[in-house]
Scaffold this motif. Sequence first.
Motif, PDB file in Angstrom:
ATOM      1  N   UNK A 122      45.706  29.214  45.567  1.00  0.00           N
ATOM      2  CA  UNK A 122      46.492  30.148  46.418  1.00  0.00           C
ATOM      3  C   UNK A 122      45.784  31.609  47.028  1.00  0.00           C
ATOM      4  N   UNK A 123      45.407  31.506  48.043  1.00  0.00           N
ATOM      5  CA  UNK A 123      44.800  32.913  48.849  1.00  0.00           C
ATOM      6  C   UNK A 123      43.485  32.709  48.099  1.00  0.00           C
ATOM      7  N   UNK A 124      42.851  31.445  47.693  1.00  0.00           N
ATOM      8  CA  UNK A 124      41.588  31.683  47.159  1.00  0.00           C
ATOM      9  C   UNK A 124      41.524  31.724  45.601  1.00  0.00           C
ATOM     10  N   UNK A 125      42.679  31.953  45.033  1.00  0.00           N
ATOM     11  CA  UNK A 125      42.689  32.093  43.465  1.00  0.00           C
ATOM     12  C   UNK A 125      43.214  30.711  42.875  1.00  0.00           C
ATOM     13  N   UNK A 126      42.520  30.438  41.465  1.00  0.00           N
ATOM     14  CA  UNK A 126      42.880  29.109  40.980  1.00  0.00           C
ATOM     15  C   UNK A 126      44.566  29.481  40.481  1.00  0.00           C
ATOM     16  N   UNK A 127      45.216  28.276  40.661  1.00  0.00           N
ATOM     17  CA  UNK A 127      46.592  27.910  40.380  1.00  0.00           C
ATOM     18  C   UNK A 127      46.738  27.536  38.871  1.00  0.00           C
ATOM     19  N   UNK A 181      53.646  35.656  46.383  1.00  0.00           N
ATOM     20  CA  UNK A 181      53.355  36.734  45.811  1.00  0.00           C
ATOM     21  C   UNK A 181      52.060  37.482  46.063  1.00  0.00           C
ATOM     22  N   UNK A 182      51.955  38.615  45.531  1.00  0.00           N
ATOM     23  CA  UNK A 182      50.659  39.251  45.960  1.00  0.00           C
ATOM     24  C   UNK A 182      49.664  39.065  45.287  1.00  0.00           C
ATOM     25  N   UNK A 183      48.239  39.215  45.645  1.00  0.00           N
ATOM     26  CA  UNK A 183      47.028  38.666  44.841  1.00  0.00           C
ATOM     27  C   UNK A 183      46.232  39.924  44.406  1.00  0.00           C
ATOM     28  N   UNK A 184      46.785  40.959  44.514  1.00  0.00           N
ATOM     29  CA  UNK A 184      45.945  42.523  44.309  1.00  0.00           C
ATOM     30  C   UNK A 184      46.694  42.638  42.732  1.00  0.00           C
ATOM     31  N   UNK A 185      45.647  42.941  41.876  1.00  0.00           N
ATOM     32  CA  UNK A 185      45.616  43.164  40.371  1.00  0.00           C
ATOM     33  C   UNK A 185      46.045  44.702  40.168  1.00  0.00           C
ATOM     34  N   UNK A 186      47.163  45.268  39.516  1.00  0.00           N
ATOM     35  CA  UNK A 186      47.371  46.443  39.276  1.00  0.00           C
ATOM     36  C   UNK A 186      47.026  46.981  37.885  1.00  0.00           C
ATOM     37  N   UNK A 210      58.041  25.511  36.944  1.00  0.00           N
ATOM     38  CA  UNK A 210      58.605  25.334  38.339  1.00  0.00           C
ATOM     39  C   UNK A 210      58.791  26.645  38.785  1.00  0.00           C
ATOM     40  N   UNK A 211      58.336  27.832  38.681  1.00  0.00           N
ATOM     41  CA  UNK A 211      58.496  29.192  39.116  1.00  0.00           C
ATOM     42  C   UNK A 211      57.325  29.258  40.098  1.00  0.00           C
ATOM     43  N   UNK A 212      57.655  30.515  40.979  1.00  0.00           N
ATOM     44  CA  UNK A 212      56.689  30.621  42.152  1.00  0.00           C
ATOM     45  C   UNK A 212      55.163  30.982  41.921  1.00  0.00           C
ATOM     46  N   UNK A 213      55.241  31.205  40.490  1.00  0.00           N
ATOM     47  CA  UNK A 213      53.793  31.879  40.131  1.00  0.00           C
ATOM     48  C   UNK A 213      53.602  33.511  39.909  1.00  0.00           C
ATOM     49  N   UNK A 214      52.663  33.707  38.864  1.00  0.00           N
ATOM     50  CA  UNK A 214      52.945  35.066  38.574  1.00  0.00           C
ATOM     51  C   UNK A 214      51.153  35.349  38.458  1.00  0.00           C
ATOM     52  N   UNK A 215      50.884  36.553  39.299  1.00  0.00           N
ATOM     53  CA  UNK A 215      49.449  37.031  39.292  1.00  0.00           C
ATOM     54  C   UNK A 215      49.257  37.217  37.666  1.00  0.00           C
ATOM     55  N   UNK A 234      47.487  37.451  30.822  1.00  0.00           N
ATOM     56  CA  UNK A 234      48.391  38.618  30.920  1.00  0.00           C
ATOM     57  C   UNK A 234      48.704  39.110  32.472  1.00  0.00           C
ATOM     58  N   UNK A 235      50.070  39.252  32.675  1.00  0.00           N
ATOM     59  CA  UNK A 235      50.504  39.710  33.927  1.00  0.00           C
ATOM     60  C   UNK A 235      49.411  40.854  34.561  1.00  0.00           C
ATOM     61  N   UNK A 236      49.081  40.458  35.638  1.00  0.00           N
ATOM     62  CA  UNK A 236      48.463  41.405  36.180  1.00  0.00           C
ATOM     63  C   UNK A 236      49.151  42.848  37.076  1.00  0.00           C
ATOM     64  N   UNK A 237      50.309  42.485  36.926  1.00  0.00           N
ATOM     65  CA  UNK A 237      50.799  43.834  37.412  1.00  0.00           C
ATOM     66  C   UNK A 237      51.791  44.551  36.241  1.00  0.00           C
TER      67      UNK A 237
END
Length: 259
Positions: free
Chosen positions: A91-96, A124-129, A161-166, A187-190
């Motif tokens: 997804x946007x270049x990141x492994x799912x 979702x976003x692809x920038x980690x906080x 079945x969720x939409x994914x979490x960074x 670990x959730x990146x947000x």
Amino acid sequence: MKRSATTGRLLTAATTLTVLAGTLAATVGPATAAPAAPAPPSALAAAVNAADAAAAAGLDALAKGPDESYQRQSVTPWVGGLYSVSYERTYKGLPVVGGDAVVLADAQGNVRSSQSASSGRIQGATTARISAQKAEKTARTKLSAVDSVASRRLVVRVKDGDSGRLAWETVLTGRNGDTPSTLHVFVDATTGEVIDSYDDVRAGTLNSKWNGPSPTINTTGSGSSYSLRDPGRPGLSCADNATGQVFTKSSDSWGNGSA
């Protein structure tokens, strides 16, 4: 005199033909064979090409969003001239992680079946906080003794079945009590919370004839695919003596004690 004149004419004619042949050879050059018809694709190539086309098109179970794609990982020959082609979803270049897919294709280039671990579109976003270092520190709390950090990467974790979490996926090697462990911690990146984890080392069941009856070897895999390959001891595996192929199975239970 007549005979002499005839011989002279024959020689002149022969010389003329020789010069003419040389001129033609210089002009035309060596004979060029007609281009050969392209060889038909091999069984493997036909199956892989069909599988790649299906994955790119997003057919049926391979449906995907505009920012998603499938990257081919491996090809496994199967029975009856079939080939199992596995893909990692991005997804946007990141492994799912949790979005893997498999396409079953035959030697004639026909797709027989396809299956994906996730059917929903990724969002979702692809920038980690949260930094990778902070995520690693959190991940280390999940293992009683950490020997090393095998890898660390930013991924999209899809589950149920969720939409994914960074998330940051940190792979730790060490021990969980008395048991060796190769632990994947997400670990959730947000938010910085642990959202999932799984261990490559699992307690399977072995029933052998000469060693045991229950010899110890860690297995690799999860879900419906396991192999008798120890992830913590490179080179240690159990394979068919005739073919050298490491044994695989849909469950982590092996043998019946019979030779």
